[in-house]
Scaffold this motif. Sequence first.
Motif, PDB file in Angstrom:
ATOM      1  N   THR A  31       0.731  -1.348  -0.019  1.00  0.00           N
ATOM      2  CA  THR A  31      -0.127  -0.061   0.014  1.00  0.00           C
ATOM      3  C   THR A  31       0.850   1.217   0.074  1.00  0.00           C
ATOM      4  O   THR A  31       0.333   2.292  -0.066  1.00  0.00           O
ATOM      5  CB  THR A  31      -0.947  -0.134   1.172  1.00  0.00           C
ATOM      6  N   GLY A  34       1.727   4.226  -4.981  1.00  0.00           N
ATOM      7  CA  GLY A  34       0.756   5.074  -5.657  1.00  0.00           C
ATOM      8  C   GLY A  34       0.729   5.039  -7.177  1.00  0.00           C
ATOM      9  O   GLY A  34      -0.349   5.521  -7.625  1.00  0.00           O
ATOM     10  N   ALA A 108       5.930   5.183  -5.331  1.00  0.00           N
ATOM     11  CA  ALA A 108       5.005   5.917  -4.277  1.00  0.00           C
ATOM     12  C   ALA A 108       4.247   6.955  -5.313  1.00  0.00           C
ATOM     13  O   ALA A 108       2.718   7.099  -5.026  1.00  0.00           O
ATOM     14  CB  ALA A 108       5.614   6.670  -3.290  1.00  0.00           C
ATOM     15  N   HIS A 109       4.891   7.605  -6.192  1.00  0.00           N
ATOM     16  CA  HIS A 109       4.326   8.426  -7.149  1.00  0.00           C
ATOM     17  C   HIS A 109       4.624   8.242  -8.665  1.00  0.00           C
ATOM     18  O   HIS A 109       5.690   7.901  -8.904  1.00  0.00           O
ATOM     19  CB  HIS A 109       5.009  10.082  -6.606  1.00  0.00           C
TER      20      HIS A 109
END
Lengths: 147, 77
Positions: A31, A34, A108-109
């Motif tokens: 999780t 992203g 994450a991005h």
Amino acid sequence: MLERKPKNIFSQGAIPATFIAESIQKHSSQTAIGGHSIFLGQVRADDTENGKVRAIEFTAFEDMAIEKMHLIREDIFAKYPLTCMHVHHSLGEVAAGEICLFVFTSSAHRKAAMDACNETVERLKAELPVWGREIMEDNSHQWKVNK
Amino acid sequence: MQVHLTLFGQLADITGRTEMILHDIPDTETLIKTLNEMFPSLANAKYAMALNKKVIKENTILTGDNNIALLPPFSGG
């Protein structure tokens, strides 16, 4: 950081869409991710002067390609904040319309995943000792040239 | 020196071989010359040479284990 070992990227035949779907699904527990970026290479039924391409048969200098892919992976992980990267390349015959390359990066991005995916595809096409033999509808063949 | 040669892609088509053992090859320049005499069409073929899985660009003296691969232009992906 975890030390990564060279992974075998090769498997016989086309990469099934179900394999790709399962690969995406496996990341649902991670999780911190992203964004994912995926590149899928598909065998194109090119019309050439020697006929229409029915399939591509891939061969590789596997040991060298796996070592080289490991170095590319290390470079890309050093350059981009990636969570993970998966690369799968077909060997043997892959029919037109089927998938022969699957590159999957996550971060994450989004930007790191997208840039890393793009750079990995460019580098593996230029640097891995893999060859594609285009098989025509009349079963004659010619060697693929990467553009 | 003995050389264990592996040929990939169109080079295997040109020579009709995927593997060869060659003897009395002191360096890679001699190897290329020997191969061009054996297979004249190889002289016009484009390829890179890898010694023990590392690409070499200059003439290299062969000692010990010599696993040499001839690699035509890559076309994976």
